[in-house]
Enzyme design. Sequence first.
Site, PDB file in Angstrom:
ATOM      1  N   HIS A 138       0.866  -1.402  -0.009  1.00  0.00           N
ATOM      2  CA  HIS A 138      -0.022  -0.088  -0.142  1.00  0.00           C
ATOM      3  C   HIS A 138       0.909   1.366  -0.186  1.00  0.00           C
ATOM      4  CE1 HIS A 138      -0.638   0.391   4.752  1.00  0.00           C
ATOM      5  NE2 HIS A 138       0.690   1.027   4.319  1.00  0.00           N
ATOM      6  N   GLU A 143      -4.986   0.670  -0.002  1.00  0.00           N
ATOM      7  CA  GLU A 143      -4.682  -0.524   0.004  1.00  0.00           C
ATOM      8  C   GLU A 143      -5.062  -1.434  -0.954  1.00  0.00           C
ATOM      9  OE1 GLU A 143      -3.538  -1.428   3.070  1.00  0.00           O
ATOM     10  OE2 GLU A 143      -4.526  -0.895   4.687  1.00  0.00           O
TER      11      GLU A 143
HETATM   12  P1  PGA Z   1       6.065   2.059   8.200  1.00  0.00           P
HETATM   13  O1  PGA Z   1       4.731   2.209   7.609  1.00  0.00           O
HETATM   14  O2  PGA Z   1       6.783   3.401   7.786  1.00  0.00           O
HETATM   15  O3  PGA Z   1       5.717   2.329   9.668  1.00  0.00           O
HETATM   16  O4  PGA Z   1       6.641   0.555   7.864  1.00  0.00           O
HETATM   17  C1  PGA Z   1       4.807   2.354   6.107  1.00  0.00           C
HETATM   18  C2  PGA Z   1       3.320   2.028   5.258  1.00  0.00           C
HETATM   19  O5  PGA Z   1       2.462   1.360   5.952  1.00  0.00           O
HETATM   20  O6  PGA Z   1       3.169   2.795   4.562  1.00  0.00           O
END
Ligand code: PGA
Length: 241
Positions: A138, A143
């Site tokens: 995503h 999503e």
């Molecule tokens: P994260 O999340 O930087 O906490 O890994 C990234 C995302 O889910 O877009």
Amino acid sequence: MQIIITEEYPKMSLQAARFIAKKILAKSNLVLALPTGNTPLGLYCELVRMFKEGLIDFSEVAVFNLDEYLGLPPQHPQSFRSYMHKHFWDHVNLRPESCYIPLSSPKNPEAECSRYEQLIGSYGGLDLAVLGIGENGHIAFNEPGTPFESLTHVARLSPETRAREASTFGGLDKVPTHAITMGIKTIMHAREILLLASGEEKASALSRSLKGPVTPETPASILQLHPNLIVIADSLAAKQL
Ligand code: PGA
């Protein structure tokens, strides 16, 4: 597409901060889209450091967050508004009126989405969208399955995204089910995109996104079609490239 692989996370953060600093030096009223999450924490530290050292001036910059949970009070510690205050906005000379994020409890979420999209338009669009990537591919809260044509909209969080946040919210039932997110088209309209990825758990999503088929099942795969994409990944995230 330009891919920069750095040895480790701190170097990825430094490279990303330097990239943004260069853009601001070239255009003082840069319009940025900014992410939350773990990935950009080092980037924000570096940007704050550069500001404190007098290297960057944010006074004319405008920043738009990619997304915000729906249904949380704005002061909730897990709201992205709180995150941005804590990690970035409160430590640099951005003008408060130039820091934008969707409302987390709007009376009319659909109207809030249109307002946000119009606000971005009123600045002439995004110069640079900085993105993280989810393990499911995503970008922002777009999503798998989100149409590539989507503008800012109300998104339902996927079960895996909610599960990942369960511990920070103190239980799965406390994790919001929906968010307002910039759409894929909103992001693709940015003149330039900087995608950041760190850690082995992102390796599969990153390789599917950059080397696999362009499909809504891997939302970040659309970035392959952006004319100005820069990817900065640490070696663990880049393992499968
Ligand atoms: P994260 O999340 O930087 O906490 O890994 C990234 C995302 O889910 O877009």
